[in-house]
Scaffold this motif. Structure first.
Motif, PDB file in Angstrom:
ATOM      1  N   ALA A   1     -44.253 -73.724   3.731  1.00  0.00           N
ATOM      2  CA  ALA A   1     -44.673 -74.772   4.664  1.00  0.00           C
ATOM      3  C   ALA A   1     -44.803 -74.228   6.084  1.00  0.00           C
ATOM      4  N   SER A   2     -43.940 -73.283   6.455  1.00  0.00           N
ATOM      5  CA  SER A   2     -43.930 -72.740   7.817  1.00  0.00           C
ATOM      6  C   SER A   2     -43.154 -71.412   7.770  1.00  0.00           C
ATOM      7  N   PRO A   3     -43.245 -70.596   8.851  1.00  0.00           N
ATOM      8  CA  PRO A   3     -42.427 -69.375   8.854  1.00  0.00           C
ATOM      9  C   PRO A   3     -40.934 -69.681   8.750  1.00  0.00           C
ATOM     10  N   GLN A   4     -40.522 -70.812   9.373  1.00  0.00           N
ATOM     11  CA  GLN A   4     -39.093 -71.176   9.276  1.00  0.00           C
ATOM     12  C   GLN A   4     -38.707 -71.465   7.831  1.00  0.00           C
ATOM     13  N   ASP A   5     -39.635 -72.068   7.107  1.00  0.00           N
ATOM     14  CA  ASP A   5     -39.374 -72.377   5.699  1.00  0.00           C
ATOM     15  C   ASP A   5     -39.177 -71.071   4.914  1.00  0.00           C
ATOM     16  N   LEU A   6     -40.018 -70.078   5.203  1.00  0.00           N
ATOM     17  CA  LEU A   6     -39.858 -68.761   4.560  1.00  0.00           C
ATOM     18  C   LEU A   6     -38.495 -68.165   4.923  1.00  0.00           C
TER      19      LEU A   6
ATOM     20  N   LEU B   1     -33.014 -64.423  16.019  1.00  0.00           N
ATOM     21  CA  LEU B   1     -34.094 -65.235  16.563  1.00  0.00           C
ATOM     22  C   LEU B   1     -33.527 -66.435  17.306  1.00  0.00           C
ATOM     23  N   LEU B   2     -33.988 -66.609  18.549  1.00  0.00           N
ATOM     24  CA  LEU B   2     -33.592 -67.779  19.334  1.00  0.00           C
ATOM     25  C   LEU B   2     -34.610 -68.889  19.081  1.00  0.00           C
ATOM     26  N   ARG B   3     -34.290 -70.082  19.587  1.00  0.00           N
ATOM     27  CA  ARG B   3     -35.209 -71.211  19.386  1.00  0.00           C
ATOM     28  C   ARG B   3     -36.616 -70.872  19.901  1.00  0.00           C
ATOM     29  N   SER B   4     -36.672 -70.204  21.063  1.00  0.00           N
ATOM     30  CA  SER B   4     -37.988 -69.861  21.640  1.00  0.00           C
ATOM     31  C   SER B   4     -38.716 -68.846  20.747  1.00  0.00           C
ATOM     32  N   ASP B   5     -37.949 -68.000  20.055  1.00  0.00           N
ATOM     33  CA  ASP B   5     -38.582 -67.019  19.155  1.00  0.00           C
ATOM     34  C   ASP B   5     -39.274 -67.728  17.989  1.00  0.00           C
ATOM     35  N   PHE B   6     -38.668 -68.807  17.505  1.00  0.00           N
ATOM     36  CA  PHE B   6     -39.279 -69.524  16.374  1.00  0.00           C
ATOM     37  C   PHE B   6     -40.647 -70.077  16.775  1.00  0.00           C
ATOM     38  N   LYS B   7     -40.739 -70.528  18.039  1.00  0.00           N
ATOM     39  CA  LYS B   7     -42.034 -71.053  18.513  1.00  0.00           C
ATOM     40  C   LYS B   7     -43.064 -69.932  18.517  1.00  0.00           C
ATOM     41  N   LYS B   8     -42.636 -68.744  18.998  1.00  0.00           N
ATOM     42  CA  LYS B   8     -43.565 -67.602  19.034  1.00  0.00           C
ATOM     43  C   LYS B   8     -43.978 -67.207  17.620  1.00  0.00           C
ATOM     44  N   LEU B   9     -42.994 -67.197  16.732  1.00  0.00           N
ATOM     45  CA  LEU B   9     -43.266 -66.814  15.339  1.00  0.00           C
ATOM     46  C   LEU B   9     -44.287 -67.778  14.723  1.00  0.00           C
TER      47      LEU B   9
END
Ligand SMILES: C[S@@+](CC[C@H](N)C(=O)[O-])C[C@H]1O[C@@H](n2cnc3c(N)ncnc32)[C@H](O)[C@@H]1O
Length: 276
Positions: A214-219, A239-247
């Motif tokens: 569904a998303s990189p976070q899901d992976l 990974l910080l919260r801001s990193d997840f946005k970049k990812l």
């Protein structure tokens, strides 16, 4: 317990529900092994929760098994599977904690580790050896395993390819993060190490499968549930919260799946080796 095993230990309750790639790889691995081979003494390394152990029991119901993993809770889960399934045909397997990077024991020491069965007829591991770093780590492992395998005995092993989860590696690289989750060996490396160690490759199978998440976070959640975050050296990208946005942004630019979600390429290999 090493850091890799520690992460698997924590994933003991979530592993099975997420291990479809590992389970399919185990099927492929056992499929390579010729029907007429009937090993009597079998050592399994990196048994995890016992998914592949179960396939081995079913195929060789009267063999004697030593079933091992570096993570104590994984060993306990594999033993619980055995008990729950009420196996009676074979002698009860011995389950114990064993770090497969230290498989090159001198004989006396092996006996104190409860391995009086050496030499084994078959040493098997599914989705383990990617945790042994590079050609050197794999070579060291195979050399050790060969010491406790009888001449003419078999090694069945499988792992992930060097291009496994390539999208995640490239995305993390773009962010300047280590590609912690991406580990594995390419076919040339495995086959050269096998030859250099004096083993014979009887059968080989490599696969590549594209999965959609569904998303990189899901992976990343999927990998965490498997206990498979971090590299072979135990390091992990933080990974910080801001990193997840970049990812997320990188995936949206480069790795969107046609029907929605994001793509992840799983590359695996399986091999049957013989000690001449
Ligand atoms: C991906 S799981 C595979 C589990 C199982 N073989 C299967 O097919 O589902 C990898 C397993 O290898 C174990 N492992 C990792 N490094 C290890 C090591 N150095 N020695 C023994 N086991 C190790 C982990 O604890 C984990 O249970």
């Amino acid at each position: 317990m090493n850091r890799v095993a520690h992460r698997f230990d924590r994933a003991v309750n979530t592993y099975d529900a997420h291990a479809e790639m590992q389970d399919a790889l185990g099927e492929t691995l056992l499929g390579l092994y010729r029907r007429e081979r009937q090993p009597r003494r079998i050592l399994e390394l990196g048994c995890g929760t016992g998914l592949f152990s179960r396939k081995l029991w079913q195929r060789f119901p009267s063999a004697q098994f030593c079933i091992t993993d570096a993570a104590p809770r994984m060993v306990a889960a594999a033993e619980a599977k055995w008990t729950a399934e009420g196996k009676t045909e074979s002698a009860s397997p011995r389950f114990f904690v064993l770090d497969a990077t230290e498989v090159a024991w001198p004989r006396g020491e092996a006996e104190t580790k409860n391995l009086a069965d050496i030499p084994f007829d078959l040493i098997a591991s599914n989705a383990l050896v990617q945790w042994f770093q590079g050609a050197q780590g794999l070579a060291r492992h195979l050399r050790g395993a060969a010491l406790i395998l009888r001449s003419g005995g078999d090694l069945l092993l499988s792992g992930f390819g060097a291009e496994n989860l390539v999208e995640l590696r490239l995305a993390l690289q773009r962010m300047g993060k280590s590609s912690g989750s991406v580990i594995g060996h390419d076919a040339e490396t495995v086959q050269k190490v096998v030859e250099d160690e004096g083993l014979v490759l009887k059968s080989w199978h490599a696969t590549e499968a594209r999965k959609v998440y569904a998303s990189p976070q899901d992976l990343l959640r999927h990998l965490a549930a498997l206990g498979a975050t971090g590299g072979a050296n135990g390091n992990q990208a933080h990974l910080l919260r801001s990193d997840f946005k970049k990812l997320e942004a990188i995936y949206h630019q480069h790795y969107l799946a046609p029907g929605g979600g994001v793509t992840a390429t799983w590359s695996t290999w399986a091999a049957w080796l013989i000690k001449p």
